[in-house]
Each structure stands twice: as C-alpha cells, then as structure tokens.
Design a protein around this motif. Structure first.
Motif, PDB file in Angstrom:
ATOM      1  N   LYS A   1       0.827  -1.211   0.000  1.00 15.44           N
ATOM      2  CA  LYS A   1       0.000   0.000   0.000  1.00 15.44           C
ATOM      3  C   LYS A   1       0.861   1.260   0.000  1.00 15.44           C
ATOM      4  O   LYS A   1       0.558   2.234  -0.693  1.00 15.44           O
ATOM      5  CB  LYS A   1      -0.935   0.001   1.216  1.00 15.44           C
ATOM      6  CG  LYS A   1      -2.071  -1.004   1.135  1.00 15.44           C
ATOM      7  CD  LYS A   1      -2.988  -0.873   2.342  1.00 15.44           C
ATOM      8  CE  LYS A   1      -4.158  -1.857   2.256  1.00 15.44           C
ATOM      9  NZ  LYS A   1      -5.055  -1.754   3.440  1.00 15.44           N
ATOM     10  N   SER A   2       1.933   1.239   0.768  1.00 13.30           N
ATOM     11  CA  SER A   2       2.827   2.401   0.834  1.00 13.30           C
ATOM     12  C   SER A   2       3.571   2.608  -0.479  1.00 13.30           C
ATOM     13  O   SER A   2       3.774   3.735  -0.933  1.00 13.30           O
ATOM     14  CB  SER A   2       3.832   2.230   1.977  1.00 13.30           C
ATOM     15  OG  SER A   2       3.186   2.272   3.219  1.00 13.30           O
ATOM     16  N   ILE A   3       4.003   1.500  -1.088  1.00 13.54           N
ATOM     17  CA  ILE A   3       4.692   1.596  -2.386  1.00 13.54           C
ATOM     18  C   ILE A   3       3.757   2.197  -3.433  1.00 13.54           C
ATOM     19  O   ILE A   3       4.139   3.106  -4.185  1.00 13.54           O
ATOM     20  CB  ILE A   3       5.196   0.203  -2.836  1.00 13.54           C
ATOM     21  CG1 ILE A   3       6.307  -0.284  -1.888  1.00 13.54           C
ATOM     22  CG2 ILE A   3       5.710   0.259  -4.279  1.00 13.54           C
ATOM     23  CD1 ILE A   3       6.706  -1.733  -2.110  1.00 13.54           C
ATOM     24  N   TYR A   4       2.521   1.714  -3.468  1.00 15.46           N
ATOM     25  CA  TYR A   4       1.530   2.216  -4.428  1.00 15.46           C
ATOM     26  C   TYR A   4       1.237   3.700  -4.171  1.00 15.46           C
ATOM     27  O   TYR A   4       1.202   4.507  -5.101  1.00 15.46           O
ATOM     28  CB  TYR A   4       0.249   1.390  -4.322  1.00 15.46           C
ATOM     29  CG  TYR A   4      -0.861   1.835  -5.252  1.00 15.46           C
ATOM     30  CD1 TYR A   4      -0.730   1.719  -6.633  1.00 15.46           C
ATOM     31  CD2 TYR A   4      -2.044   2.379  -4.737  1.00 15.46           C
ATOM     32  CE1 TYR A   4      -1.752   2.132  -7.482  1.00 15.46           C
ATOM     33  CE2 TYR A   4      -3.071   2.788  -5.583  1.00 15.46           C
ATOM     34  CZ  TYR A   4      -2.911   2.671  -6.952  1.00 15.46           C
ATOM     35  OH  TYR A   4      -3.915   3.076  -7.797  1.00 15.46           O
ATOM     36  N   TYR A   5       1.059   4.063  -2.894  1.00 18.91           N
ATOM     37  CA  TYR A   5       0.784   5.455  -2.543  1.00 18.91           C
ATOM     38  C   TYR A   5       1.951   6.359  -2.973  1.00 18.91           C
ATOM     39  O   TYR A   5       1.747   7.436  -3.556  1.00 18.91           O
ATOM     40  CB  TYR A   5       0.569   5.582  -1.032  1.00 18.91           C
ATOM     41  CG  TYR A   5       0.403   7.000  -0.550  1.00 18.91           C
ATOM     42  CD1 TYR A   5      -0.848   7.621  -0.564  1.00 18.91           C
ATOM     43  CD2 TYR A   5       1.497   7.729  -0.091  1.00 18.91           C
ATOM     44  CE1 TYR A   5      -0.998   8.936  -0.133  1.00 18.91           C
ATOM     45  CE2 TYR A   5       1.358   9.035   0.337  1.00 18.91           C
ATOM     46  CZ  TYR A   5       0.106   9.638   0.321  1.00 18.91           C
ATOM     47  OH  TYR A   5      -0.031  10.939   0.739  1.00 18.91           O
ATOM     48  N   THR A   6       3.167   5.921  -2.698  1.00 23.26           N
ATOM     49  CA  THR A   6       4.351   6.726  -3.017  1.00 23.26           C
ATOM     50  C   THR A   6       4.527   6.876  -4.520  1.00 23.26           C
ATOM     51  O   THR A   6       4.874   7.955  -5.019  1.00 23.26           O
ATOM     52  CB  THR A   6       5.609   6.104  -2.387  1.00 23.26           C
ATOM     53  OG1 THR A   6       5.395   5.920  -0.980  1.00 23.26           O
ATOM     54  CG2 THR A   6       6.821   6.996  -2.589  1.00 23.26           C
ATOM     55  N   ALA A   7       4.282   5.802  -5.272  1.00 23.46           N
ATOM     56  CA  ALA A   7       4.390   5.867  -6.739  1.00 23.46           C
ATOM     57  C   ALA A   7       3.393   6.878  -7.312  1.00 23.46           C
ATOM     58  O   ALA A   7       3.727   7.660  -8.207  1.00 23.46           O
ATOM     59  CB  ALA A   7       4.163   4.482  -7.335  1.00 23.46           C
TER      60      ALA A   7
END
Length: 364
Positions: A68-74
């Motif tokens: 979720k954090s990777i997707y949010y950051t991207a």
C-alpha cells in the motif's frame, strides 16, 4: 532547470537525522527547488516541517515491503512530478525505491546514510538507489568496503546554521541560571543519553579533573534511555554537586556560549554535529578518536582527540585546556573558522542541489 524533490523518512522520532532533513528542505526551498516530505503520521518531522512551511504528506510505512505504501508513493511521485526522491531510513528506502523504479517518472533515487552503524544488507544501496550520500568520509569508506561502487557514493557533510550559533549574537545565559560566577570552569556535553555517547567515560574522568580543578562544574544536556544509570553513577561517585543534568533543552546555542569547553567521549559517531555546533560558537572541543569525529576535530588545532574509552587521557585533555585560557581561545577560533569554511547549512544545501542537478542532467 527547476527541480522537484521528495524527501522520505520512515522513522517517527526526532533527532539529528530528522533535523538534517528539515534543514535541507528549508535550504533547498530557498535555493528555488520545490520540496515535499513524505513521512509517518504523527511523526516529529511532520510537525516541525509543517511549522517551517514545507508541504508534508503522511502515510503509514509499516514494513519495507508495504504494498500500500509503495503504491501510494508511486502515485505521489507522478502527482507531484518529482525529479528526485531522497530516502533516509531502511523502510522508506525500500518503499520509495521500489515506487520510484515502478513509476513512469523514473526519478533519481538518492539514499542518504546518516549513521556509522554496520548495515545488514547492501540490496537497497546497490539496486534501489541511483546514488548514495553520506554525512562523512568515514561512512562513505565503510559503504565502499561493503561492495558499493565508489563512483556511486558522495559525501555531503551535515551543515550548521552559523547565525544561530553566532557567539556575537547569542546570549550566554546558563551561568546566571545556575548561579555560577564567570570564573567558574564550566564543561558541557550535549547528546542523547545512550551508552555509545560515552557519558559513563566522562563520569569516570571527572574525579581526576576535580583533583586538579576542584571548582569545575559539568553540565549534561539531553535525555534518553541511560538517564537513570547516569544519575545513579553521579550519586555513586559523589558528584551530585558537580554534575548537573539539564535534560532536554531548546536553548542549545545559549548553553554552548556559556561553557568553557565541550566534551563528548562518544564511542561511535558518523560525523558529530554536536561538536560542530560547539565549534561554530567558538568553543574548544574534546572527542574520541573514532569514526567521523576525526574529520571534525583537528587534534591540537581546534581541540583534542583522545583514545576511546580512556578516562585518564580524557581527564588530562580537559585539564590541559582548562588551565590554558589562551589555548582554549585559539582552539575556539580555529573551530569557528573550520565550520565557516566547510560545515555550514549553505554548503550542505548547495552541494546537495548541485549533486541532484548533475546526476539528473547526466541521465537526460
């Protein structure tokens, strides 16, 4: 060219690392960059950055492979049109590193290494970061020894706000607060109360100093997990009237301008920002001959380096400086000069911006 930078930090606390991030953001913004911070909700950095006028985004970073954090950051990288992602801790380096690699923007991924601690894995340094910034040559050399390519690692030392630590503009208010005369030898240390900072070594040295200079007073500034142990040692050594625990303070420049000598026998230090702050305000410094401290203290010029964990030689160095006011003054002047020439916020921010631009232009 205009540049847009996203700093990421997964640590929720506040310390020297987070202080550098904030100062970099403020300085880069003054130099014309657009700067954003992504950090944990309710983190100390989030509050202080918002107060300083930096736009902050918060999102939970629970683990290194937080989808979720990777997707949010991207998504954030694309939304803000980010050119540079600068990561600072383990979790956010994995999260932002993967996000940057997956993003259509393909920003430059910069990993800043702030600590002198050993690393457990080289993966994020070798494969998720385009370049690595270290706070000292000691840390740079360590990473290279772990197999990181030398051409990928750059040293940009932490900078000091020399106006905030200007001895001509800062009130020396601590002596009055403590009821001490101007002639009382006052020795200070500023550091989190952790074992590696070496407060226990200084406590062992103090009785030797007092045998030569019985009127001397020591002040410890900071808080941390070793507070109770330090307080117990002070009582054990009969130093309750000679060592004053000041706890956490927000008036560090005023305290440093009040003391005669700064001492920190740290056993591990990536650079030693507290030494630099004391030097900036014109005080002689004594530190252990370890890690990045060697880059800050020029032995016999702006202070003394003593062998680590040797309270006898530490006591001798303290006595030597306290008994020679002319030496102390000259060392203080040399320290201020060194900070002005190499360790200012201006140097740090300009060097970071130039490094970003150089690497971006090379990739165009």
């Amino acid at each position: 060219m205009s540049i847009t930078i996203l700093h990421t930090e997964s640590s929720p606390g506040w310390g020297g690392q987070e202080n550098r991030i904030l100062n970099e953001c403020i300085g880069l913004k003054k130099l014309g960059a657009k700067v954003f911070i992504l950090c944990q909700p309710e983190s100390g950095l989030a509050r202080k950055a918002q107060d300083a006028g930096i736009e902050v985004f918060t999102h939970p970073m629970r683990k290194s492979y937080d989808i979720k954090s990777i997707y949010y950051t991207a998504r954030l990288i694309c939304k803000l049109n980010i050119n540079v992602v600068n990561t600072h801790s383990g979790k956010d380096t994995y999260i932002a590193g993967f996000a940057g690699k997956l993003s259509k923007k393909h920003p430059l991924i910069v990993r800043t290494r702030h600590l002198a601690l050993p690393i457990t894995s080289t993966f994020s340094y070798k494969y998720l970061s385009d370049i690595i910034v270290t706070v000292s040559e000691y840390v740079r050399n360590y990473l290279i020894s772990r197999g990181i390519k030398p051409e990928k690692v750059f040293t940009v030392p932490t900078g000091i706000d020399i106006e905030r630590f200007n001895p001509d503009k800062v009130e020396a208010s601590l002596r009055e607060e403590l009821g001490l005369s101007k002639s009382t030898p006052l020795i200070g240390t500023v550091a989190v109360l952790r074992k590696k900072k070496g407060h226990h070594i200084l406590l062992e040295a103090i009785p030797e100093v007092l045998r030569e200079i019985p009127e001397a007073i020591f002040v410890f500034v900071g808080d941390g997990p070793q507070r109770k142990n330090i307080e117990e040692k002070i009582k054990q050594y009969g130093l309750s009237k000679k060592v004053i625990m000041l706890g956490h303070r927000n008036d560090i420049p005023q305290i440093l301008n009040s003391i005669d000598l700064f001492v920190l026998p740290t056993l591990q230090e990536a650079l030693g920002t507290s030494f630099l702050e004391a030097m900036a305000i014109g005080k002689p410094v004594i530190g252990s001959d370890v890690d990045g401290v060697r880059e800050v203290i020029d032995h016999g010029v702006n202070g003394y380096l003593v062998p680590p964990d040797n309270h006898h030689l530490l006591a001798s160095a303290i006595i030597k400086i306290l008994k020679n006011q002319e030496l102390a003054y000259q060392m203080g002047q040399e320290g201020r000069k060194k900070v002005e020439n190499k360790y200012t916020l201006k140097h740090m921010c300009e060097n970071m911006l130039n490094l970003y631009l150089e690497k971006i232009n090379k990739n165009l």
